[in-house]
Design a protein around this motif. Structure first.
Motif, mmCIF file in Angstrom:
data_model
loop_
_atom_site.group_PDB
_atom_site.id
_atom_site.type_symbol
_atom_site.label_atom_id
_atom_site.label_comp_id
_atom_site.label_asym_id
_atom_site.label_seq_id
_atom_site.Cartn_x
_atom_site.Cartn_y
_atom_site.Cartn_z
ATOM 1 N N ALA A 112 0.829 -1.210 0.000
ATOM 2 C CA ALA A 112 0.000 0.000 0.000
ATOM 3 C C ALA A 112 0.861 1.257 0.000
ATOM 4 C CB ALA A 112 -0.923 -0.005 1.216
ATOM 5 N N ALA A 113 1.892 1.272 0.847
ATOM 6 C CA ALA A 113 2.775 2.435 0.919
ATOM 7 C C ALA A 113 3.542 2.615 -0.391
ATOM 8 C CB ALA A 113 3.754 2.278 2.081
ATOM 9 N N GLY A 114 4.008 1.505 -0.966
ATOM 10 C CA GLY A 114 4.746 1.572 -2.222
ATOM 11 C C GLY A 114 3.889 2.093 -3.358
ATOM 12 N N ILE A 115 2.628 1.670 -3.381
ATOM 13 C CA ILE A 115 1.713 2.180 -4.400
ATOM 14 C C ILE A 115 1.531 3.683 -4.219
ATOM 15 C CG2 ILE A 115 -0.693 2.156 -5.178
ATOM 16 C CD1 ILE A 115 -0.701 -0.854 -4.638
ATOM 17 N N GLU A 155 -5.236 4.201 -9.588
ATOM 18 C CA GLU A 155 -5.932 5.490 -9.477
ATOM 19 C C GLU A 155 -7.281 5.363 -8.784
ATOM 20 O OE1 GLU A 155 -3.008 6.057 -12.805
ATOM 21 O OE2 GLU A 155 -4.304 4.454 -12.069
ATOM 22 N N SER A 156 -7.768 4.139 -8.616
ATOM 23 C CA SER A 156 -9.021 3.921 -7.885
ATOM 24 C C SER A 156 -8.925 4.440 -6.452
ATOM 25 C CB SER A 156 -9.369 2.429 -7.866
ATOM 26 O OG SER A 156 -9.500 1.916 -9.176
ATOM 27 N N ALA A 157 -7.703 4.581 -5.965
ATOM 28 C CA ALA A 157 -7.503 5.111 -4.617
ATOM 29 C C ALA A 157 -8.041 6.527 -4.485
ATOM 30 C CB ALA A 157 -6.015 5.079 -4.254
ATOM 31 N N SER A 158 -8.015 7.281 -5.582
ATOM 32 C CA SER A 158 -8.540 8.653 -5.515
ATOM 33 C C SER A 158 -10.052 8.640 -5.317
ATOM 34 C CB SER A 158 -8.178 9.430 -6.778
ATOM 35 O OG SER A 158 -8.760 8.830 -7.924
ATOM 36 N N VAL A 171 -3.590 11.597 -2.533
ATOM 37 C CA VAL A 171 -3.880 10.212 -2.158
ATOM 38 C C VAL A 171 -2.592 9.471 -1.810
ATOM 39 C CG1 VAL A 171 -4.768 8.000 -2.999
ATOM 40 C CG2 VAL A 171 -6.007 10.113 -3.499
ATOM 41 N N ALA A 172 -1.527 9.776 -2.540
ATOM 42 C CA ALA A 172 -0.232 9.147 -2.268
ATOM 43 C C ALA A 172 0.199 9.401 -0.829
ATOM 44 C CB ALA A 172 0.826 9.681 -3.235
ATOM 45 N N GLY A 173 0.056 10.641 -0.388
ATOM 46 C CA GLY A 173 0.425 10.971 0.983
ATOM 47 C C GLY A 173 -0.408 10.214 2.003
ATOM 48 N N LEU A 174 -1.679 10.041 1.715
ATOM 49 C CA LEU A 174 -2.560 9.315 2.630
ATOM 50 C C LEU A 174 -2.182 7.837 2.716
ATOM 51 C CD1 LEU A 174 -6.013 10.861 1.639
ATOM 52 C CD2 LEU A 174 -4.603 11.443 3.618
#
Length: 430
Positions: A136-139, A304-307, A351-354
């Motif tokens: 998750a962190a790497g993504i 990008e689904s994380a957004s 989202v990356a930061g989260l």
């Protein structure tokens, strides 16, 4: 109807939130509509047909994800997988694009068998908790470098490989402004903060003359040049076993890593409950086979689904919205192209930061867990590949555990995957 299909109340969401989350995800992944045809067209495939195939593959895969898995994850032909298809299988190995599509089809069938028999789930069950958190962190880090490159904040540098770009350029300024807007709105608990930020920057860039107005409507081209043009027999006869192996490995861990990271962020899975992961994996597997028949490279779950998850998406209604957007994109291709990369970059960066918060779940006191986890997360952005990060993580995890006499703590699936990756790098390093 939506409540019956997607159980919105059970997931603490509503129709408005899900639709906005779906639009948000679509906007952050819609670049594939432009990029995929440009890459695959280098093989001699018809550009217009690939555009339609890209949209249709995304629609089919995402609809399966929506109704079978009820997860808020978008599907589309994957970046990296399309480059492997065009520049390795066709350009380097000399296969025709029809044979390459045949290889994708075979890999999809193998992928489907691994999923249906539970072997893929068994493999996933063997992923140590530290590596799951690192995925998750790497993504997140991978998202960050994509975002900064799209905004021109990170650029190539002849001496240091990468460096800072010109922050006075419009793209960088718009991206930075978008990041501030999204962060402030989300801190103020404004629903749809990410979508608002994307649309605000797109509108501002267009009004100030930095973004072209491309029109609204256009009829989609014919898909006939690529539809059912795959050569399965040719793929079997050309000795492309190693190509199929690489496709399967990348598909398993790229897509699985993405789904684990996004689902974990959405709280759809926990360390003890994988929820509907099995169904999501089935949707992913089926989409690869469908995409090869339609005429495109491997379809996969999109990071990008994380957004969209951050915008509140929790169910298949988000995925249904994504599919609907891809359907509309067939008719409104010029309008879909209007959102510039620097308008979606701040969403990805936020989202990356989260997602980096996941590193808190790594056991940093146990170096046999911490070191492989760190390698996993670091390798993804530095090699621009989620699959490479997973490979380095699995291999280092097994080796370090063996060197410290903790071989009993190595799950068989973890060991097998590490060996397969070692074989891949030893015999097929490209």
């Amino acid at each position: 109807m939506f409540e019956r299909f997607f159980k919105l109340n059970e997931h603490g969401t509503n129709v408005k939130t899900e639709v906005m989350a779906g639009i948000t995800t679509f906007l952050t992944m819609s670049y594939i509509i432009i990029v995929n045809p440009n890459i695959l067209a280098t093989t001699g495939m018809d550009h217009g047909a690939i555009f339609v195939a890209t949209c249709l593959a995304a629609i089919v895969g995402t609809l399966i994800m929506a109704f079978v898995a009820n997860w808020p994850i978008g599907m589309a032909p994957g970046m990296g997988l399309n480059a492997f298809f065009a520049f390795t299988v066709v350009a380097s190995l000399g296969a025709t694009w029809q044979v390459a599509l045949g290889a994708v089809f075979i890999s999809g069938i193998i992928f489907l068998i691994l999923t249906a028999t539970g072997i893929r789930g068994w493999i996933i069950a063997g992923i140590p908790r530290s590596l799951r958190a690192a995925i998750a962190a790497g993504i997140g880090l991978f998202l960050a470098i994509i975002a900064m490159m799209n905004a021109g904040i990170v650029v190539e540098h002849p001496a240091t490989k990468i460096g800072i770009g010109d922050l006075t350029q419009p793209a960088a300024i718009f991206a930075i402004l978008g990041f501030f807007i999204i962060t402030a709105l989300d801190a103020l608990k404004v629903r749809g903060a990410i979508l608002i930020g994307i649309l605000a920057i797109t509108a501002l860039a267009t009004l100030t003359g930095h973004n072209d107005y491309l029109g609204i409507f256009s009829l989609p081209p014919s898909i006939a040049p690529t539809f059912l043009q795959l050569d399965i027999v040719g793929a079997l006869h050309m000795g492309l076993a190693h190509v199929i192996l690489v496709l399967v490995l990348v598909e398993v861990f790229d897509a699985t890593g993405t789904m684990l990271g996004v689902a974990k962020r959405a709280k759809l899975i926990t360390d003890t409950d994988t929820g509907r992961l099995g169904r999501a994996l089935f949707a992913d597997s089926t989409a690869i086979v469908a995409g090869s028949l339609i005429g495109t490279s491997s379809t996969t779950a999109y990071v990008e689904s994380a957004s969209g998850v951050q915008a509140g998406g929790r169910t298949g209604l988000t995925a249904l919205t994504i599919a609907a957007c891809f359907l509309l994109a067939l008719l409104f291709a010029p309008l879909a192209k209007m959102v510039p990369a620097y308008a979606t970059a701040p969403a990805l960066l936020y989202v990356a930061g989260l997602m980096l918060r996941e590193v808190a779940e790594i056991d940093w006191d146990d170096m046999t867990e911490a070191a492989p986890a760190a390698i996993t997360a670091i390798t993804m952005p530095f090699t621009y590949s989620i699959a490479n990060g997973l490979a380095f993580g699995f291999i280092s995890y097994v080796v370090i555990k063996l060197l410290t006499g903790q071989f009993r703590s190595i799950h068989p699936a973890t060991a097998i995957v590490a060996i397969l990756f070692i074989i891949k790098y030893a015999f097929y390093p490209d």
